[in-house]
Design a protein around this motif. Structure first.
Motif, short mmCIF file in Angstrom:
data_model
loop_
_atom_site.label_atom_id
_atom_site.label_comp_id
_atom_site.label_asym_id
_atom_site.label_seq_id
_atom_site.Cartn_x
_atom_site.Cartn_y
_atom_site.Cartn_z
N GLN A 57 0.81 -1.21 0.00
CA GLN A 57 0.00 0.00 0.00
C GLN A 57 0.85 1.27 0.00
N GLY A 58 2.17 1.10 0.05
CA GLY A 58 3.06 2.25 -0.08
C GLY A 58 3.58 2.86 1.21
N TYR A 59 3.40 2.18 2.34
CA TYR A 59 3.93 2.71 3.59
C TYR A 59 5.44 2.52 3.61
N SER A 60 6.18 3.60 3.58
CA SER A 60 7.62 3.55 3.39
C SER A 60 8.38 2.96 4.58
N LEU A 61 7.89 3.11 5.78
CA LEU A 61 8.60 2.61 6.95
C LEU A 61 8.50 1.09 7.11
N THR A 62 7.63 0.49 6.36
CA THR A 62 7.43 -0.95 6.47
C THR A 62 8.69 -1.71 6.07
N GLN A 63 9.40 -1.27 5.08
CA GLN A 63 10.58 -2.00 4.62
C GLN A 63 11.63 -2.09 5.73
N ASN A 64 11.81 -1.04 6.48
CA ASN A 64 12.76 -1.08 7.59
C ASN A 64 12.34 -2.13 8.62
N TRP A 65 11.06 -2.21 8.94
CA TRP A 65 10.56 -3.21 9.88
C TRP A 65 10.79 -4.62 9.35
N ILE A 66 10.53 -4.82 8.06
CA ILE A 66 10.75 -6.13 7.44
C ILE A 66 12.23 -6.50 7.54
N ASP A 67 13.10 -5.58 7.19
CA ASP A 67 14.54 -5.85 7.20
C ASP A 67 15.04 -6.20 8.60
N THR A 68 14.65 -5.43 9.60
CA THR A 68 15.12 -5.70 10.96
C THR A 68 14.51 -6.98 11.51
#
Length: 54
Positions: free
Chosen positions: A6-17
């Protein structure tokens, strides 16, 4: 994953960590599989997978 789609940019950081904290090979494989499939495709496959778990 749905938030990322859906385009929430902070999600990728959460996925990575979150992925870096996974320990077992099966957990890492499950995370990789979940990230490699589109949410709509995953939802379409849930009934078939759930039937195998019973």
């Amino acid at each position: 994953m749905e938030y990322r789609e859906q385009g929430y940019s902070l999600t990728q950081n959460w996925i990575d960590t979150s992925r870096t904290s996974l320990k077992t090979p099966s957990a890492k494989a499950l995370a990789e599989a979940a990230l490699s499939i589109a949410l709509a495709e995953m939802a379409a496959q849930l009934p078939a997978v759930a039937g195998r778990l019973v």
